[in-house]
Design an enzyme around this catalytic site. Structure first.
Site, PDB file in Angstrom:
ATOM      1  N   HIS A 427      19.468   8.836 -91.708  1.00 60.11           N
ATOM      2  CA  HIS A 427      19.712  10.274 -91.865  1.00 60.11           C
ATOM      3  C   HIS A 427      18.437  11.022 -92.256  1.00 60.11           C
ATOM      4  CE1 HIS A 427      20.927  13.864 -94.225  1.00 60.11           C
ATOM      5  NE2 HIS A 427      21.732  14.033 -93.201  1.00 60.11           N
ATOM      6  N   ARG A 517      22.332  17.833 -81.141  1.00 58.49           N
ATOM      7  CA  ARG A 517      23.322  17.197 -82.014  1.00 58.49           C
ATOM      8  C   ARG A 517      24.134  18.251 -82.758  1.00 58.49           C
ATOM      9  NH1 ARG A 517      20.836  15.764 -86.147  1.00 58.49           N
ATOM     10  NH2 ARG A 517      22.231  14.165 -86.935  1.00 58.49           N
ATOM     11  N   ARG A 585      25.872  17.033 -77.415  1.00 56.17           N
ATOM     12  CA  ARG A 585      26.747  15.898 -77.700  1.00 56.17           C
ATOM     13  C   ARG A 585      27.854  16.343 -78.647  1.00 56.17           C
ATOM     14  NH1 ARG A 585      23.993  10.965 -80.645  1.00 56.17           N
ATOM     15  NH2 ARG A 585      24.377  12.271 -82.471  1.00 56.17           N
ATOM     16  N   GLU A 687      25.683   3.657 -74.407  1.00 51.19           N
ATOM     17  CA  GLU A 687      25.152   3.030 -75.626  1.00 51.19           C
ATOM     18  C   GLU A 687      25.933   1.777 -76.023  1.00 51.19           C
ATOM     19  OE1 GLU A 687      25.448   6.060 -78.653  1.00 51.19           O
ATOM     20  OE2 GLU A 687      27.436   6.659 -77.979  1.00 51.19           O
ATOM     21  N   GLY A 708      21.604   5.829 -75.208  1.00 48.36           N
ATOM     22  CA  GLY A 708      21.310   5.886 -76.645  1.00 48.36           C
ATOM     23  C   GLY A 708      20.707   4.550 -77.045  1.00 48.36           C
ATOM     24  N   ASN A 710      19.299   3.464 -79.649  1.00 48.03           N
ATOM     25  CA  ASN A 710      19.541   2.938 -81.000  1.00 48.03           C
ATOM     26  C   ASN A 710      20.799   2.070 -81.011  1.00 48.03           C
ATOM     27  OD1 ASN A 710      17.424   4.611 -81.579  1.00 48.03           O
ATOM     28  ND2 ASN A 710      18.633   6.177 -82.619  1.00 48.03           N
ATOM     29  N   ASP A 711      21.917   2.636 -80.537  1.00 50.84           N
ATOM     30  CA  ASP A 711      23.171   1.871 -80.553  1.00 50.84           C
ATOM     31  C   ASP A 711      23.179   0.766 -79.506  1.00 50.84           C
ATOM     32  OD1 ASP A 711      24.421   2.891 -82.715  1.00 50.84           O
ATOM     33  OD2 ASP A 711      25.573   4.411 -81.657  1.00 50.84           O
ATOM     34  N   CYS A 758      17.917   9.223 -74.644  1.00 43.39           N
ATOM     35  CA  CYS A 758      17.704  10.161 -75.759  1.00 43.39           C
ATOM     36  C   CYS A 758      17.507   9.430 -77.083  1.00 43.39           C
ATOM     37  CB  CYS A 758      18.878  11.133 -75.859  1.00 43.39           C
ATOM     38  SG  CYS A 758      20.443  10.329 -76.251  1.00 43.39           S
TER      39      CYS A 758
END
Length: 803
Positions: A427, A517, A585, A687, A708, A710-711, A758
């Site tokens: 975060h 976001r 999103r 993702e 995505g 990251n995921d 992204c």
């Protein structure tokens, strides 16, 4: 006998070229009255007493010599001497009797104005210096204005005071600083119908955004009473933005609005000959509502667009304008009372890249992952819990174990952020990127090693490792002009979530927004859980219910509060990049994050692993959240239909199965968002390995995919991306992850669907950006701070591949 000179010019006889005759303010009012009244813009009528009249008064009364004696050997830096001489100069002018013919001309013109507006007419008497509002020197506010003047004697007295105000202390000092000759300058007076904004509202507007220089909006500020408070910044005004391109297409919607405190308002003090003004406290009820309604804001935007177009056409170049407006409490009409070219933001140079570097070497106290590439200094404030947030001062360095969405108001004030826990996708990292603030995350021991309230330097300008140093170290900022930067074939888009940074970020070279976001807007502007807004009766804490009711008190309903706030936030981002695509999103909080929103704990449940729990598409069609998703959809419908921002593409996150995709799209269609209608495109986040394995099936339901990384990395490698102990194993460059990405790009191409990425990878690793170009991805979406370096890398790769 010589013909009598005429010292009066009516507004309809003047143009902007008459500055030497009547000064900048009057020339502009005349220009607008003549040219823009036919276009429906309301300008109060009036007349100018010419600068010649000022000279004539001093000639006839032989006052020049006395003025020279008062001012010739002035020392402007001796404050007492300046005050004494200025007072003497004003007395000389005030004591000079008006020549009979001049006095008669003023009174006759006043009688004519009375005939137009009726006997209860009051006027504003405003000074207009002959060098006022020149591009190189603004004399605005240097001379005096007298308001609500009635009757011949009071008018003549105000005119004399206006002439005398050419010699106030500040006006004299200003002219000395600017190199103007006191005796070459003259003053004209504007006498115009008084707009009774003391009974309503007034303010200032600009035909561009004053913070960023963004040209596609009208920015309106306003407060109750006379405009002086807004002009001087004595009051915190209401603010409105209107998007020019969609307004001109016929969409009538305010882009965003901010309620100001408006604690005071300026009204008249009843006086004998001339009226002075004073401030009174505004009522609680007045503070809670906007000083003008949306219809008024849109009328003002219409005025501003027309005024800017008129002056731009005259100058043969874009001329952003600074405009004063007032609403008459007697006739309910909105008037323009002044307009001049905006002289600060519109003069700024093109986009310049800033690169930071430390000037000296030192040993860091702590190190962690660098987020961003800036350096910042400030006092370290160690914050252990939310209760301590109010002790935080703007410019402090926030030091914490970790951050959550409810810390965001303080993060906005921080000069830098340092945390014990978290990786590059935590975060604190995501928010600091959006804010353009350097952060060092995952330091492990920041809260124990950094001394509370001690000066520190936070550096993210030394590669992947972020460092925190003791003391305030010197650093340099290098700027590069980007105007000649080439554009690659691969689309370079931006990741953005904070509407307040949208206008500024839009100046970066970009092809639109690949990931907008919603989460920042919900935590920062809405603050409450959508289900708590819809069902406050289920919130079992009286204090929380009271907070919910306070948040939504000024809105038609709690739902309307959510829809308006979300549509304004997303709309601002979409407007900043219009007409380029902006991929929005839908909300992607996890249960533990949703629970931190106001009232959220009554609607969420504890999950052992929220990262792969109740999130994304599965929430949207589940009875526990479907009503909340409906509010998100109504807000997006408002952005596209009412605001006219048809560049918005919607995106569904964490969609596990094809059947789930079908049900979400059916539900969106019921809510008025049908894929393909009015050009609406809907993307899906790619993702989850199943999105890649079943890409042909998902392609039947969506217009594009956004990887995505990251995921996708987390679920391909089976690594919890929030786990500090596994941080070394989380790597988007793993061959397995890269193969997943390649398969997704190939599959999307095979089905004629857009494919972008992204996630964090190309922002963090230049070699990942190269890999994406090599496999032929359509676009990559980057954090604003890495756009330039990555664009250069993409250009080099495309050249190497002969594209």
């Amino acid at each position: 006998m010589a013909e009598q000179a005429n010292y009066i010019r009516w507004f309809n006889e003047l143009t902007i070229d008459d500055v030497p005759l009547v000064g900048g303010k009057n020339a502009s009012l005349g220009e607008m009255y003549r040219e823009l009244t036919p276009q429906g813009i309301q300008i109060p009528n009036g007349f100018a007493v010419t600068a010649e009249a000022y000279r004539y008064l001093l000639d006839q009364t032989h006052s020049w010599e006395a003025l020279h004696q008062a001012l010739d050997d002035l020392n402007p830096d001796d404050v007492a001497d300046l005050a004494k001489r200025a007072r003497r100069a004003r007395e000389i002018i005030y004591a000079a009797p008006f020549p009979e013919d001049l006095e008669q001309q003023i009174i006759e013109a006043f009688a004519q104005l009375n005939e137009q507006y009726g006997d209860d007419l009051s006027v504003a008497v405003r000074s207009s210096a002959t060098a006022e509002d020149l591009p190189t020197a603004s004399f605005a506010g240097q001379q005096d204005t007298y308001l609500n003047i009635r009757g011949d004697q009071a008018l003549l007295d105000s005119c004399k005071r206006c002439f005398a105000s050419l010699f106030t202390d500040r006006a004299i000092h200003y002219r000395v600083d600017q190199g103007f000759d006191h005796f070459k300058l003259a003053l004209s007076i504007g006498i115009m119908k008084m707009v009774r904004s003391d009974l309503d509202a007034s303010g200032v507007m600009f035909s561009l955004d004053t913070e960023s220089g963004f040209r596609d909006v009208v920015f309106i500020t306003g407060a109750y009473g006379l405009g002086e408070n807004v002009v001087q910044g004595a009051v915190d005004p209401d603010e409105f933005y209107v998007h020019k391109p969609t307004f001109e297409q016929g969409h009538r919607a305010v882009l965003r609005r901010t309620l100001g405190a408006k604690k005071i308002k300026m009204v008249y003090s009843e006086g004998r000959t001339r009226e002075s003004t004073h401030n009174i406290v505004t009522s609680e009820e007045e503070r809670k509502r906007f000083c003008i309604n949306d219809a008024d804001a849109l009328t003002l935007a219409d005025y501003a667009i027309k005024i800017e177009k008129h002056y731009s056409a005259k100058a043969d170049q874009a001329k952003p304008m600074d405009i004063e407006w007032a609403k008459d409490g007697l006739d309910g009409t909105l008037y323009i009372v002044q307009a001049r070219p905006e002289t600060v933001v519109s003069q700024l140079r093109g986009m310049v890249l800033e690169q930071y570097s430390l000037k000296s070497k030192a040993e860091p106290i702590v190190t962690g992952h660098a987020v961003g590439s800036k350096i910042a200094t400030g006092n370290a404030r160690i914050i252990d819990n939310v209760e301590q947030l109010n002790s935080f001062n703007p410019g402090d360095v926030l030091v914490a174990d970790m951050t959550t969405p409810d810390w965001e108001p303080v993060m906005k004030m921080a000069s830098a952020i340092v945390t014990n826990r978290g990786g590059r996708t935590c975060h604190a990292a995501i928010i600091s990127r959006e804010l353009g603030v350097p952060a060092v995350v995952g330091c492990d021991n920041a809260t124990t090693m950094i001394k509370h309230n001690s000066p520190v330097t936070v550096s993210c300008a030394e590669g992947d490792v972020g460092k925190v140093y003791s003391g305030l170290l010197d650093f340099a900022i290098n700027s590069t002009d980007l105007s000649g930067l080439q554009r690659p074939k691969t689309k370079i888009m931006l990741n953005i979530g904070n509407p307040e940074l949208a206008f500024k970020t839009s100046f970066l070279p970009n092809d639109g927004v690949g990931l907008a976001r919603m989460e920042f807007i919900i935590t920062e502007y809405i603050k409450a859980h959508p289900m708590a807004l819809i069902h406050p009766e289920k919130v079992q804490d009286a204090g929380e219910r009271e907070q919910l009711s306070r948040l939504t008190g000024n809105y038609a309903s709690a739902e309307e509060y959510f829809i308006q706030k979300l549509s304004e936030g997303v709309g601002t981002i979409a407007a900043a990049f219009y007409p380029k695509p902006v991929v929005v999103r839908m909300s992607d909080f996890k249960t533990n994050e949703y629970a931190t929103l106001l009232g959220g704990r009554w609607f969420e449940f504890d999950e052992a692993n929220p990262m792969i729990g109740f999130r994304g598409a599965s929430r949207y069609i589940h009875p526990a959240y479907a009503e909340g998703f409906a509010l998100e959809c109504r807000a997006m419908k408002r952005v596209r239909d009412e605001m006219g921002l048809s560049n918005v593409i919607l995106m569904i996150p964490f969609c596990r199965r094809v059947e789930e995709a079908r049900r979400v799209l059916d539900y969106m269609a019921q809510l008025g968002l049908t894929r393909g209608e009015q050009g609406l495109e809907i993307y899906v986040m790619c993702e989850i390995p199943n999105n890649v394995i079943q890409i042909d099936a998902f392609s039947e339901h969506f217009d594009g995919f956004s990887i995505g990384s990251n995921d996708l990395t987390q679920l391909t490698l089976g690594v919890d991306r929030d786990s500090a102990i596994l941080a070394e194993d989380f790597d988007e460059r793993d061959p397995g992850v890269k193969e997943m990405i390649r398969l997704a790009v190939d599959g999307a191409r095979r089905n004629g669907r857009h494919c972008g990425l992204c996630g964090q990878a190309p922002s963090d690793y230049p070699e990942m950006a190269e890999f994406l170009v090599e496999i032929g991805i359509d676009s990559m979406s980057l954090n604003p701070d890495t756009v330039l370096q990555t664009t250069q890398r993409v250009l080099e790769t495309e050249r190497r591949l002969g594209r």
